[in-house]
Design a protein around this motif. Structure first.
Motif, PDB file in Angstrom:
ATOM      1  N   ASN A 162      12.954  13.027  -0.432  1.00 30.88           N
ATOM      2  CA  ASN A 162      12.291  14.087   0.027  1.00 30.88           C
ATOM      3  C   ASN A 162      11.563  14.838  -1.069  1.00 30.88           C
ATOM      4  O   ASN A 162      10.550  15.432  -0.592  1.00 30.88           O
ATOM      5  CB  ASN A 162      13.495  15.110   0.841  1.00 30.88           C
ATOM      6  CG  ASN A 162      13.928  14.439   2.032  1.00 30.88           C
ATOM      7  OD1 ASN A 162      13.228  13.706   2.621  1.00 30.88           O
ATOM      8  ND2 ASN A 162      14.903  15.307   2.638  1.00 30.88           N
ATOM      9  N   PHE A 167       9.754  27.314  15.554  1.00 26.00           N
ATOM     10  CA  PHE A 167       9.037  27.463  14.371  1.00 26.00           C
ATOM     11  C   PHE A 167       7.585  27.521  14.492  1.00 26.00           C
ATOM     12  O   PHE A 167       6.980  28.636  13.763  1.00 26.00           O
ATOM     13  CB  PHE A 167       9.328  26.146  13.430  1.00 26.00           C
ATOM     14  CG  PHE A 167      10.466  26.258  12.727  1.00 26.00           C
ATOM     15  CD1 PHE A 167      10.779  26.765  11.414  1.00 26.00           C
ATOM     16  CD2 PHE A 167      11.642  25.394  13.164  1.00 26.00           C
ATOM     17  CE1 PHE A 167      12.008  27.047  10.989  1.00 26.00           C
ATOM     18  CE2 PHE A 167      12.757  25.515  12.494  1.00 26.00           C
ATOM     19  CZ  PHE A 167      12.975  26.133  11.334  1.00 26.00           C
ATOM     20  N   GLN A 195       8.797  28.530   3.217  1.00 30.28           N
ATOM     21  CA  GLN A 195       8.981  27.241   2.241  1.00 30.28           C
ATOM     22  C   GLN A 195      10.288  27.172   1.806  1.00 30.28           C
ATOM     23  O   GLN A 195      10.774  26.287   1.302  1.00 30.28           O
ATOM     24  CB  GLN A 195       7.753  27.359   1.176  1.00 30.28           C
ATOM     25  CG  GLN A 195       6.377  27.384   1.922  1.00 30.28           C
ATOM     26  CD  GLN A 195       6.022  26.588   2.586  1.00 30.28           C
ATOM     27  OE1 GLN A 195       6.270  25.286   2.495  1.00 30.28           O
ATOM     28  NE2 GLN A 195       5.460  26.935   3.678  1.00 30.28           N
ATOM     29  N   TYR A 203      12.387  25.366   4.011  1.00 31.82           N
ATOM     30  CA  TYR A 203      11.934  23.780   4.111  1.00 31.82           C
ATOM     31  C   TYR A 203      12.581  23.016   2.851  1.00 31.82           C
ATOM     32  O   TYR A 203      13.153  22.061   3.023  1.00 31.82           O
ATOM     33  CB  TYR A 203      10.365  23.569   4.021  1.00 31.82           C
ATOM     34  CG  TYR A 203       9.721  24.147   5.160  1.00 31.82           C
ATOM     35  CD1 TYR A 203      10.137  24.335   6.433  1.00 31.82           C
ATOM     36  CD2 TYR A 203       8.345  24.368   5.113  1.00 31.82           C
ATOM     37  CE1 TYR A 203       9.610  24.630   7.546  1.00 31.82           C
ATOM     38  CE2 TYR A 203       7.604  24.941   6.300  1.00 31.82           C
ATOM     39  CZ  TYR A 203       8.342  24.924   7.434  1.00 31.82           C
ATOM     40  OH  TYR A 203       7.627  25.372   8.500  1.00 31.82           O
ATOM     41  N   ALA A 237      16.134  22.345   3.970  1.00 32.82           N
ATOM     42  CA  ALA A 237      16.146  21.202   4.864  1.00 32.82           C
ATOM     43  C   ALA A 237      16.230  20.029   4.120  1.00 32.82           C
ATOM     44  O   ALA A 237      16.765  19.225   4.437  1.00 32.82           O
ATOM     45  CB  ALA A 237      15.297  21.459   5.876  1.00 32.82           C
ATOM     46  N   TYR A 238      15.271  19.817   2.965  1.00 32.18           N
ATOM     47  CA  TYR A 238      14.992  18.924   2.478  1.00 32.18           C
ATOM     48  C   TYR A 238      16.289  18.354   1.452  1.00 32.18           C
ATOM     49  O   TYR A 238      16.728  17.157   1.525  1.00 32.18           O
ATOM     50  CB  TYR A 238      13.847  18.828   1.166  1.00 32.18           C
ATOM     51  CG  TYR A 238      12.677  18.925   1.762  1.00 32.18           C
ATOM     52  CD1 TYR A 238      12.423  17.883   2.980  1.00 32.18           C
ATOM     53  CD2 TYR A 238      11.489  19.483   1.354  1.00 32.18           C
ATOM     54  CE1 TYR A 238      11.102  17.742   3.308  1.00 32.18           C
ATOM     55  CE2 TYR A 238      10.152  19.333   1.831  1.00 32.18           C
ATOM     56  CZ  TYR A 238       9.893  18.707   2.876  1.00 32.18           C
ATOM     57  OH  TYR A 238       8.618  18.436   3.543  1.00 32.18           O
ATOM     58  N   ASP A 278      18.984  17.327   4.270  1.00 33.75           N
ATOM     59  CA  ASP A 278      18.944  16.226   5.154  1.00 33.75           C
ATOM     60  C   ASP A 278      19.711  15.069   4.380  1.00 33.75           C
ATOM     61  O   ASP A 278      20.149  14.171   5.487  1.00 33.75           O
ATOM     62  CB  ASP A 278      17.289  15.701   4.641  1.00 33.75           C
ATOM     63  CG  ASP A 278      16.476  16.135   5.852  1.00 33.75           C
ATOM     64  OD1 ASP A 278      16.954  16.626   6.985  1.00 33.75           O
ATOM     65  OD2 ASP A 278      15.195  15.754   5.968  1.00 33.75           O
TER      66      ASP A 278
END
Length: 445
Positions: A31, A260, A283, A286, A289-290, A293
């Motif tokens: 990611n 979103f 950001q 995000y 989330a990366y 994952d």
């Protein structure tokens, strides 16, 4: 050859933290390469000295990413089905599922190629751009649309590999694709001067090669004759189950994207500075989330195998072990945002007013990882159990609560209400899926 009963009765691999990390770490590292590709795409066309190519590549990439994402259900659905089949010892079905997923990817890709004129018309009817940017974006889209079957196939191949706990192979596919893409970007754009068309061609070639490499990594599926056992591949009951699962995941994901997207528009009503501040802070989400994952993927594959073995105790241990790591990551991310958030804001935004506004709303991002942790991890758990209906229903519920929170809180709290509504949706999704977890264990039994 072992029968399903023989394999199912074989002692499974032990559940250890090392095994969880072996699955998760390659995904986290993979990611980390994703943002780099976007930076290079923009950077090489930026050397042309004109703003239009940068805008064209950005718009074209967003349009195709959104269109291809429709088939993202292939990754999630394939993980659950393959993992359960492997847990049950049905290796013939493990191969047949890959064939079904690749057929869906191929047919879906061909349908997107056929629908290309409609996609372009819809995109530019909604997107307001200059004539130069639109013309360049159309060229970009025309080149990349032809690789739709390959790009979508990567979703299916990735899901199959994750279910096999072969996330190192997933990382290799991603790394090779991105490396080829970046290398060809420099050659085609800076070397040959092909501009936007060079960026599109680089990505198209990388997607084709990526699908080929993915197939090579999945070659053991084709060593079994079941991959072309057409009565099994097209068996009505199995096809219906796959389609219903994928439809539920698609609805769930569409609602998530809608939330979103609306978050951006809701923040925009408070001015450009607030909009920019929100985009800077999102950001952070995000990044979380990366990082999450990898452990959600670990939950998917371990839960799927436990579910396939009909072993609720192992399922619970898989859920607890992966969630411990997920919770640790979320706490670390929240602490990192608290301590380093102001520095990261200044790195992402140079405008003093945007920096100041982002600092006002930074506390929401400090608490967001902890509030969203249950939702992220339970998503992985329910994907592994192939409980698409629960995911769909709980997402509908949380989306409804998000709308209610936005309607009530935004007129009262302004942009604070926008952030609060988003966090309400996270909490609602985690809590609602949590209420369905006992039923998941009962189903595994």
């Amino acid at each position: 050859m072992d029968t399903p009963a023989d394999v199912a009765s074989t002692p499974p691999q032990p559940l250890t933290h090392r095994r969880v990390l072996k699955i998760a770490v390659p995904i986290v590292v993979s990611n980390a390469t994703v943002p780099l590709l976007g930076i290079v795409d923009v950077g090489v066309v930026g050397q042309m000295g004109d703003a239009a190519p940068i805008g064209a590549v950005g718009i074209g990439a967003i349009i195709l990413s959104s269109v291809f994402w429709i088939f993202g259900f292939l990754r999630m659905g394939t993980v659950g089905l393959v993992g359960q089949a492997e847990g049950a010892g049905d290796m013939a079905e493990v191969s047949a599922i890959l064939t079904r997923a690749l057929i869906v990817a191929g047919v879906g890709g061909l349908l997107l190629i056929a629908a290309y004129p409609l996609i372009v018309f819809a995109a530019f009817s909604w997107e307001s751009t200059t004539a130069d940017v639109e013309a360049l974006a159309r060229r970009y889209l025309f080149i990349r649309i032809w690789t739709a079957p390959f790009a979508i196939s990567v979703y299916a191949l990735t899901g199959w590999l994750v279910a096999q706990e072969r996330t190192g192979a997933v990382f290799a596919v991603q790394l090779i694709m991105n490396s080829i893409n970046i290398g060809l970007n420099f050659l085609f754009v800076l070397g040959f001067g092909w501009g936007v068309e060079g960026v599109a061609l680089s990505t198209a070639i990388a997607e084709i090669i990526g699908a080929g490499i993915g197939l090579w990594f999945c070659r053991n599926a084709f060593a079994r004759p079941a991959w072309r056992d057409w009565p099994r591949v097209f068996e009505r009951a199995r096809l219906v189950r796959m389609m219903l699962l994928n439809a539920d995941i698609l609805i769930r994901s569409a609602l998530l994207v809608a939330m979103f997207t609306s978050f951006t528009f809701l923040g925009a009503q408070f001015g450009e500075v607030t909009l920019a501040a929100n985009e800077v802070l999102i950001q952070f989400l995000y990044l979380t989330a990366y990082a999450m994952d990898g452990f959600a993927f670990a939950a998917e594959t371990l839960i799927a195998r436990a579910f396939g073995r009909r072993d609720p105790a192992r399922l619970r241990r898989s859920a607890v072990m992966t969630s411990m790591w997920g919770a640790g990551i979320c706490v670390a991310m929240g602490l990192g945002f608290w301590l380093g958030g102001p520095w990261l804001i200044d790195l992402l935004a140079k405008d003093a007013e945007v920096q100041q506004t982002a600092r006002v709303f930074l506390p929401y991002m400090v608490f967001a990882p902890a509030i969203g942790c249950a939702a992220w991890m339970l998503d992985g758990i329910f994907i592994g159990a192939a409980r698409g209906r629960d995911m769909r229903n709980m997402m509908i519920l949380s989306a409804g609560l998000y709308v209610v929170a936005a309607v009530v809180l935004i007129p009262w709290l302004g942009n604070h209400g926008v952030w609060a509504a988003l966090l309400v949706s996270f909490a609602a999704r985690g809590a609602s899926l949590g209420t369905r977890y006992p039923a998941l264990e009962r189903a595994a039994a």
